[in-house]
Write a protein that holds these residues in place. Structure first.
Motif, PDB file in Angstrom:
ATOM      1  N   TYR A 183       0.806  -1.220   0.000  1.00  0.00           N
ATOM      2  CA  TYR A 183       0.000   0.000   0.000  1.00  0.00           C
ATOM      3  C   TYR A 183       0.843   1.276   0.000  1.00  0.00           C
ATOM      4  CZ  TYR A 183      -3.636  -3.366   1.203  1.00  0.00           C
ATOM      5  OH  TYR A 183      -4.492  -4.436   1.189  1.00  0.00           O
ATOM      6  N   LYS A 184       1.991   1.233   0.630  1.00  0.00           N
ATOM      7  CA  LYS A 184       2.839   2.422   0.662  1.00  0.00           C
ATOM      8  C   LYS A 184       3.325   2.777  -0.741  1.00  0.00           C
ATOM      9  CE  LYS A 184       6.782   4.455   3.089  1.00  0.00           C
ATOM     10  NZ  LYS A 184       7.852   4.249   4.087  1.00  0.00           N
ATOM     11  N   GLU A 185       3.778   1.762  -1.497  1.00  0.00           N
ATOM     12  CA  GLU A 185       4.220   2.005  -2.870  1.00  0.00           C
ATOM     13  C   GLU A 185       3.053   2.434  -3.757  1.00  0.00           C
ATOM     14  OE1 GLU A 185       7.840  -0.632  -4.258  1.00  0.00           O
ATOM     15  OE2 GLU A 185       6.441  -1.888  -3.120  1.00  0.00           O
ATOM     16  N   SER A 186       1.881   1.879  -3.492  1.00  0.00           N
ATOM     17  CA  SER A 186       0.694   2.264  -4.247  1.00  0.00           C
ATOM     18  C   SER A 186       0.384   3.748  -4.039  1.00  0.00           C
ATOM     19  CB  SER A 186      -0.506   1.417  -3.806  1.00  0.00           C
ATOM     20  OG  SER A 186      -1.663   1.778  -4.518  1.00  0.00           O
ATOM     21  N   LYS A 187       0.459   4.190  -2.790  1.00  0.00           N
ATOM     22  CA  LYS A 187       0.201   5.598  -2.493  1.00  0.00           C
ATOM     23  C   LYS A 187       1.224   6.497  -3.179  1.00  0.00           C
ATOM     24  CE  LYS A 187       0.023   8.921   1.319  1.00  0.00           C
ATOM     25  NZ  LYS A 187       0.073   9.124   2.785  1.00  0.00           N
ATOM     26  N   GLU A 188       2.492   6.117  -3.129  1.00  0.00           N
ATOM     27  CA  GLU A 188       3.547   6.917  -3.764  1.00  0.00           C
ATOM     28  C   GLU A 188       3.294   7.072  -5.256  1.00  0.00           C
ATOM     29  OE1 GLU A 188       7.067   4.835  -2.700  1.00  0.00           O
ATOM     30  OE2 GLU A 188       7.101   5.591  -0.628  1.00  0.00           O
ATOM     31  N   CYS A 189       2.878   5.985  -5.902  1.00  0.00           N
ATOM     32  CA  CYS A 189       2.615   6.032  -7.344  1.00  0.00           C
ATOM     33  C   CYS A 189       1.386   6.891  -7.662  1.00  0.00           C
ATOM     34  CB  CYS A 189       2.427   4.620  -7.896  1.00  0.00           C
ATOM     35  SG  CYS A 189       3.969   3.696  -8.007  1.00  0.00           S
ATOM     36  N   LEU A 190       0.390   6.821  -6.816  1.00  0.00           N
ATOM     37  CA  LEU A 190      -0.805   7.635  -7.014  1.00  0.00           C
ATOM     38  C   LEU A 190      -0.483   9.125  -6.919  1.00  0.00           C
ATOM     39  CD1 LEU A 190      -3.359   5.499  -4.988  1.00  0.00           C
ATOM     40  CD2 LEU A 190      -3.560   6.053  -7.420  1.00  0.00           C
ATOM     41  N   LEU A 191       0.377   9.483  -5.986  1.00  0.00           N
ATOM     42  CA  LEU A 191       0.751  10.891  -5.844  1.00  0.00           C
ATOM     43  C   LEU A 191       1.600  11.348  -7.032  1.00  0.00           C
ATOM     44  CD1 LEU A 191       1.512  11.060  -2.007  1.00  0.00           C
ATOM     45  CD2 LEU A 191      -0.515  11.879  -3.224  1.00  0.00           C
ATOM     46  N   LYS A 192       2.447  10.439  -7.546  1.00  0.00           N
ATOM     47  CA  LYS A 192       3.234  10.773  -8.745  1.00  0.00           C
ATOM     48  C   LYS A 192       2.324  10.908  -9.962  1.00  0.00           C
ATOM     49  CE  LYS A 192       7.661   8.778  -7.337  1.00  0.00           C
ATOM     50  NZ  LYS A 192       8.676   7.729  -7.586  1.00  0.00           N
ATOM     51  N   ALA A 193       1.341  10.026 -10.060  1.00  0.00           N
ATOM     52  CA  ALA A 193       0.374  10.116 -11.157  1.00  0.00           C
ATOM     53  C   ALA A 193      -0.368  11.447 -11.085  1.00  0.00           C
ATOM     54  CB  ALA A 193      -0.606   8.953 -11.079  1.00  0.00           C
TER      55      ALA A 193
ATOM     56  N   GLN B 132      -7.696   8.436  -4.135  1.00  0.00           N
ATOM     57  CA  GLN B 132      -7.286   7.041  -3.938  1.00  0.00           C
ATOM     58  C   GLN B 132      -6.085   6.934  -3.003  1.00  0.00           C
ATOM     59  OE1 GLN B 132      -6.728   5.978  -8.047  1.00  0.00           O
ATOM     60  NE2 GLN B 132      -8.860   5.318  -8.307  1.00  0.00           N
ATOM     61  N   ALA B 133      -5.195   7.943  -3.045  1.00  0.00           N
ATOM     62  CA  ALA B 133      -4.036   7.949  -2.145  1.00  0.00           C
ATOM     63  C   ALA B 133      -4.483   8.048  -0.687  1.00  0.00           C
ATOM     64  CB  ALA B 133      -3.111   9.113  -2.495  1.00  0.00           C
ATOM     65  N   ILE B 134      -5.576   8.776  -0.449  1.00  0.00           N
ATOM     66  CA  ILE B 134      -6.125   8.883   0.902  1.00  0.00           C
ATOM     67  C   ILE B 134      -6.572   7.514   1.400  1.00  0.00           C
ATOM     68  CG2 ILE B 134      -8.097   9.789   2.209  1.00  0.00           C
ATOM     69  CD1 ILE B 134      -7.799  12.361   0.482  1.00  0.00           C
ATOM     70  N   ILE B 135      -7.182   6.738   0.516  1.00  0.00           N
ATOM     71  CA  ILE B 135      -7.618   5.385   0.881  1.00  0.00           C
ATOM     72  C   ILE B 135      -6.413   4.524   1.240  1.00  0.00           C
ATOM     73  CG2 ILE B 135      -8.752   3.283   0.036  1.00  0.00           C
ATOM     74  CD1 ILE B 135     -10.459   5.138  -1.759  1.00  0.00           C
ATOM     75  N   MET B 136      -5.330   4.678   0.490  1.00  0.00           N
ATOM     76  CA  MET B 136      -4.108   3.924   0.793  1.00  0.00           C
ATOM     77  C   MET B 136      -3.526   4.347   2.144  1.00  0.00           C
ATOM     78  SD  MET B 136      -3.679   1.702  -1.550  1.00  0.00           S
ATOM     79  CE  MET B 136      -5.466   1.632  -1.555  1.00  0.00           C
ATOM     80  N   SER B 137      -3.649   5.633   2.471  1.00  0.00           N
ATOM     81  CA  SER B 137      -3.179   6.112   3.785  1.00  0.00           C
ATOM     82  C   SER B 137      -3.911   5.389   4.906  1.00  0.00           C
ATOM     83  CB  SER B 137      -3.410   7.616   3.919  1.00  0.00           C
ATOM     84  OG  SER B 137      -2.616   8.335   3.008  1.00  0.00           O
ATOM     85  N   LYS B 138      -5.199   5.183   4.694  1.00  0.00           N
ATOM     86  CA  LYS B 138      -6.004   4.468   5.695  1.00  0.00           C
ATOM     87  C   LYS B 138      -5.542   3.022   5.817  1.00  0.00           C
ATOM     88  CE  LYS B 138     -10.777   3.371   6.958  1.00  0.00           C
ATOM     89  NZ  LYS B 138     -12.202   3.436   6.531  1.00  0.00           N
ATOM     90  N   GLU B 139      -5.229   2.412   4.673  1.00  0.00           N
ATOM     91  CA  GLU B 139      -4.745   1.021   4.693  1.00  0.00           C
ATOM     92  C   GLU B 139      -3.400   0.918   5.398  1.00  0.00           C
ATOM     93  OE1 GLU B 139      -6.288  -1.634   3.848  1.00  0.00           O
ATOM     94  OE2 GLU B 139      -8.006  -0.827   2.768  1.00  0.00           O
ATOM     95  N   ILE B 140      -2.558   1.923   5.196  1.00  0.00           N
ATOM     96  CA  ILE B 140      -1.234   1.927   5.836  1.00  0.00           C
ATOM     97  C   ILE B 140      -1.365   2.160   7.336  1.00  0.00           C
ATOM     98  CG2 ILE B 140       0.982   3.159   5.961  1.00  0.00           C
ATOM     99  CD1 ILE B 140       0.488   3.903   2.953  1.00  0.00           C
ATOM    100  N   GLY B 141      -2.417   2.915   7.710  1.00  0.00           N
ATOM    101  CA  GLY B 141      -2.600   3.265   9.121  1.00  0.00           C
ATOM    102  C   GLY B 141      -1.948   4.577   9.476  1.00  0.00           C
ATOM    103  N   ASP B 142      -1.654   5.398   8.461  1.00  0.00           N
ATOM    104  CA  ASP B 142      -1.035   6.707   8.680  1.00  0.00           C
ATOM    105  C   ASP B 142      -1.904   7.766   8.000  1.00  0.00           C
ATOM    106  OD1 ASP B 142       0.509   8.921   9.033  1.00  0.00           O
ATOM    107  OD2 ASP B 142       2.115   8.313   7.672  1.00  0.00           O
TER     108      ASP B 142
END
Length: 303
Positions: free
Chosen positions: A51-61, A80-90
């Motif tokens: 999920y962390k890498e997914s969030k990073e890619c979403l922000l780059k996109a 979508q990056a916000i959703i990944m933040s929730k999955e990461i717990g941060d």
């Protein structure tokens, strides 16, 4: 499966990096293609539970979509990056991301998406960061009001009021409830305004302003409340004037009050508790009790 997807995601990242390179024959980076590849990579990492890498890619996109003013896609990636933040717990950065994304949604003309996102993130932060949740909901209400979605604006405003009551910020909660009345006058739905009137009434009692509570009844109660609600509020006003604790307890513990939104039901309970009269303890004076035959002044005993 997870490893394969993660590998696929990294390949997409490599493709994105190539699209961003310039050369003698290619002077301008291909931002759209790079953004698409970063978006694909994010999906791969999400499926692979990275999920962390997914969030990073979403922000780059998102950054690359912004380069070509693709505002809706940029906002969607932040969403979508916000959703990944929730999955990461941060969730430390979700407030800023939500505000940015809502701004891009609005610029694109998708105000509905903006207010829905703000509401979603407010729900995410309501326990850990209620102050940010209040700001997000206020912004969602403002956006809806500007777009003539008065009913939606009233709903968000009511959520703000409930949260402020929970935080015991009664003055601010009062302002939000009064805004609901203003929105109702502007054409918003009035079906729940009787209940909202009772909420404002309880807030005035919580502030210790019985006169203001009576004014709420006169100003809004006669217009929005059912007859049973008017009777209840009148009974409370009279009971407060007479310091009739029994009647106050009866009214504040009525089924109508108990079935209000939980924050206001708790507020009413706290008001009722102030009027609970503890039973007087009977004090016995053993010195005055005559458990044995007492001698008289005449040397005899009492019969």
């Amino acid at each position: 499966m997870s490893k394969d997807k993660i590998q696929e995601g990294r390949e997409c990242m490599d493709k994105a990096a190539k699209y961003l390179k310039t050369s003698l024959l290619k002077w301008v980076p291909d931002y759209d293609s790079a953004a698409d590849e970063y978006s694909k990579a994010a999906t791969c990492f999400r499926v692979g539970k990275s999920y962390k890498e997914s969030k990073e890619c979403l922000l780059k996109a998102s950054e690359n979509y912004l380069q070509n003013r693709s505002l809706f896609h940029a906002a969607k990636c932040m969403d979508q990056a916000i959703i990944m933040s929730k999955e990461i717990g941060d969730t430390s950065d979700v407030f800023k991301l939500a505000m940015k994304a809502s701004h891009y949604y609005q610029q694109h003309g998708s105000s509905g998406s903006a207010s829905l996102l703000l509401n979603k993130v407010a729900d995410m932060l309501i326990q850990s960061d209620p102050e940010s949740a209040v700001k997000l909901l206020k912004e969602a209400s403002n956006i809806s009001g500007i777009e003539d979605s008065t009913g939606q604006a009233m709903e968000y405003t009511h959520k703000v009021a409930r949260l402020l009551v929970k935080l015991k910020r009664y003055e601010e909660a009062e302002n939000e409830i009064k805004r609901q009345f203003e929105l109702a006058v502007e054409g918003g739905p009035t079906s729940n305004m009787g209940r909202v009137t009772v909420e404002l009434f309880l807030l005035q009692l919580a502030k210790g302003d019985n006169v203001a509570a009576k004014n709420v009844l006169q100003e809004y109660g006669m217009q929005y409340c059912e007859q049973a609600e008017i009777y209840m509020l009148e009974s409370i006003v009279n009971a407060y004037s007479d310091h009739d604790s029994a009647q106050i307890l009866k009214m504040l513990n009525s089924p109508f009050i108990k079935h209000m939104d939980v924050e206001f039901a708790i507020l009413a309970k706290s008001l009722a508790e102030k009027w609970i009269v503890e039973p007087k303890q009977q004090v016995t004076n053993n010195d005055n009790e005559e458990t044995e035959e007492s001698p008289t002044d005449f040397g005899g005993t009492l019969c």
